[in-house]
Design an enzyme around this catalytic site. Sequence first.
Site, PDB file in Angstrom:
ATOM      1  N   TYR A 163     -18.028   6.561   0.150  1.00 11.26           N
ATOM      2  CA  TYR A 163     -16.602   6.230   0.384  1.00 11.26           C
ATOM      3  C   TYR A 163     -16.157   5.162  -0.604  1.00 11.26           C
ATOM      4  CZ  TYR A 163     -12.653   3.806   2.588  1.00 11.26           C
ATOM      5  OH  TYR A 163     -11.441   3.184   2.825  1.00 11.26           O
TER       6      TYR A 163
HETATM    7  N1  LIG Z   1      -7.550   1.026   8.163  1.00  6.05           N
HETATM    8  C1  LIG Z   1      -8.370   0.243   7.444  1.00  6.05           C
HETATM    9  O1  LIG Z   1      -8.986  -0.695   7.948  1.00  6.05           O
HETATM   10  C2  LIG Z   1      -8.556   0.498   5.967  1.00  6.05           C
HETATM   11  C3  LIG Z   1      -9.384  -0.377   5.250  1.00  6.05           C
HETATM   12  C4  LIG Z   1      -9.560  -0.167   3.880  1.00  6.05           C
HETATM   13  C5  LIG Z   1      -8.905   0.873   3.252  1.00  6.05           C
HETATM   14  N2  LIG Z   1      -8.129   1.721   3.969  1.00  6.05           N
HETATM   15  C6  LIG Z   1      -7.454   2.814   3.256  1.00  6.05           C
HETATM   16  O2  LIG Z   1      -6.098   2.822   3.634  1.00  6.05           O
HETATM   17  C7  LIG Z   1      -5.600   4.154   3.675  1.00  6.05           C
HETATM   18  C8  LIG Z   1      -4.990   4.438   5.022  1.00  6.05           C
HETATM   19  O3  LIG Z   1      -6.003   4.299   6.017  1.00  6.05           O
HETATM   20  P1  LIG Z   1      -5.737   4.577   7.550  1.00  6.05           P
HETATM   21  O4  LIG Z   1      -6.492   3.549   8.302  1.00  6.05           O
HETATM   22  O5  LIG Z   1      -4.294   4.762   7.799  1.00  6.05           O
HETATM   23  O6  LIG Z   1      -6.523   5.964   7.715  1.00  6.05           O
HETATM   24  P2  LIG Z   1      -6.107   7.282   8.516  1.00  6.05           P
HETATM   25  O7  LIG Z   1      -7.318   8.140   8.526  1.00  6.05           O
HETATM   26  O8  LIG Z   1      -5.495   6.914   9.822  1.00  6.05           O
HETATM   27  O9  LIG Z   1      -4.984   7.919   7.594  1.00  6.05           O
HETATM   28  C9  LIG Z   1      -5.260   8.726   6.476  1.00  6.05           C
HETATM   29  C10 LIG Z   1      -4.403   9.974   6.568  1.00  6.05           C
HETATM   30  O10 LIG Z   1      -4.672  10.774   5.422  1.00  6.05           O
HETATM   31  C11 LIG Z   1      -4.664  12.118   5.811  1.00  6.05           C
HETATM   32  N3  LIG Z   1      -5.514  12.855   4.876  1.00  6.05           N
HETATM   33  C12 LIG Z   1      -6.851  12.750   4.713  1.00  6.05           C
HETATM   34  N4  LIG Z   1      -7.274  13.591   3.751  1.00  6.05           N
HETATM   35  C13 LIG Z   1      -6.177  14.241   3.293  1.00  6.05           C
HETATM   36  C14 LIG Z   1      -5.962  15.235   2.307  1.00  6.05           C
HETATM   37  N5  LIG Z   1      -6.969  15.714   1.612  1.00  6.05           N
HETATM   38  N6  LIG Z   1      -4.699  15.660   2.088  1.00  6.05           N
HETATM   39  C15 LIG Z   1      -3.654  15.166   2.799  1.00  6.05           C
HETATM   40  N7  LIG Z   1      -3.795  14.229   3.779  1.00  6.05           N
HETATM   41  C16 LIG Z   1      -5.053  13.779   4.012  1.00  6.05           C
HETATM   42  C17 LIG Z   1      -5.228  12.152   7.240  1.00  6.05           C
HETATM   43  O11 LIG Z   1      -4.794  13.284   7.964  1.00  6.05           O
HETATM   44  C18 LIG Z   1      -4.713  10.826   7.797  1.00  6.05           C
HETATM   45  O12 LIG Z   1      -3.554  11.025   8.586  1.00  6.05           O
HETATM   46  C19 LIG Z   1      -6.779   5.049   3.304  1.00  6.05           C
HETATM   47  O13 LIG Z   1      -6.707   5.322   1.934  1.00  6.05           O
HETATM   48  C20 LIG Z   1      -7.992   4.180   3.604  1.00  6.05           C
HETATM   49  O14 LIG Z   1      -9.102   4.555   2.836  1.00  6.05           O
HETATM   50  C21 LIG Z   1      -7.931   1.550   5.315  1.00  6.05           C
END
Ligand SMILES: NC(=O)c1ccc[n+]([C@@H]2O[C@H](COP(=O)([O-])OP(=O)(O)OC[C@H]3O[C@@H](n4cnc5c(N)ncnc54)[C@H](O)[C@@H]3O)[C@@H](O)[C@H]2O)c1
Length: 350
Positions: free
Chosen positions: A152
């Site tokens: 990841y």
């Molecule tokens: N929440 C955290 O603590 C955190 C920490 C570090 C980084 N991030 C990053 O922030 C971003 C948002 O995270 P989040 O917590 O909202 O995650 P989340 O999983 O709730 O949201 C990600 C969304 O992307 C969509 N998705 C995944 N693969 C896809 C694809 N191939 N095509 C279209 N849609 C797709 C999913 O359906 C989901 O709704 C992500 O990039 C994640 O890696 C989040």
Amino acid sequence: MRILITGTAGFVGFHLASRLLADGHVVVGFDAMTPYYDVKLKSARHAILARHPNFQGLTARLEDMDALRHAADLADPEMIVHLAAQAGVRYSIEHPQTYADSNLLGSFNVLELARGLKIRHLMLASTSSAYGANTAMPFRESDKADHPLTFYAATKKAMEAMSHAYAHLFSIPTTCFRFFTVYGPWGRPDMALFRFVEAIEAGRPIDVYGEGRMQRDFTYIDDLVEAVVRLAARAPVMGRPVSGEGFTDTLSPVAPWRLVNIAGGEPVELVRFIDTIERCLGKPAVRRMLPMQPGDARATFADHRLLEALTGYVPHTAVEEGVEAFVRWYREQWPAAVPASDPAPVPVPA
Ligand SMILES: NC(=O)c1ccc[n+]([C@@H]2O[C@H](COP(=O)([O-])OP(=O)(O)OC[C@H]3O[C@@H](n4cnc5c(N)ncnc54)[C@H](O)[C@@H]3O)[C@@H](O)[C@H]2O)c1
């Protein structure tokens, strides 16, 4: 402003889109409703956004370039915020392919899309996991981060690097932000807060990894959104770095590109986080103390001085306040807010 946001059915995308719509912007949301966690939660989030006349949601995969182009035609965006991704550190150990599909090919497609558009700002979500095996705390954006511990993290580092090349070659003003354990209402069921609250409410034991000694720089969702909104107005301009005491701007010398941590710089030990959850729930947890899991970082701790210099803002919500808000949402709205039938996720294009 007209904004295209990927990942609007996700936790962060839902909150960011809600805020931008409330601020009067026009948002096209793009999300595949992937089944990584309960799709009903994703569709409930999108249903709330859909009540807003300035929101239009598309259900499609990032890997589908035609669908992305269609989204861009609809949005005619001045800004793109790319949040859609296969998230989750531990899941990537057993399911690397989905990270390659969504985070490598998917992010590449977003860059290709941006290349063909005249946008003011491209913003991309990276992660504290990108610091990998680094032990020097706090994590500074200018630190080398060459030893990712999970696939990841590696895909997110790759996205950062790919976006730098595109920013350089095609003059796309680009900000990559590194998020640190974001939490709050409408949060992710795969993350500790949701899992712990669910288990304690059901009287089940909770698995506490690293004997509870791991530390995380927890960031409350409203604080994160505030920081992203402020950064949106600070598109990087080549040759115009910010300066200040004790930090180095990550503005590239050859591209309008910058990397910024978003967190408050207040790491909290897992045991204190769990104590807080118990207090908010008014129930004790049955703790199953376990060793660290492969891929887990012992601590995350952000240097927030670059964020502060750029925006005048630092996330500040105390975990006591943030956990209380989550528990209130969990008890009052979850799962009542969620529709009964599962919408079908979009298959990966062949
Ligand atoms: N929440 C955290 O603590 C955190 C920490 C570090 C980084 N991030 C990053 O922030 C971003 C948002 O995270 P989040 O917590 O909202 O995650 P989340 O999983 O709730 O949201 C990600 C969304 O992307 C969509 N998705 C995944 N693969 C896809 C694809 N191939 N095509 C279209 N849609 C797709 C999913 O359906 C989901 O709704 C992500 O990039 C994640 O890696 C989040």
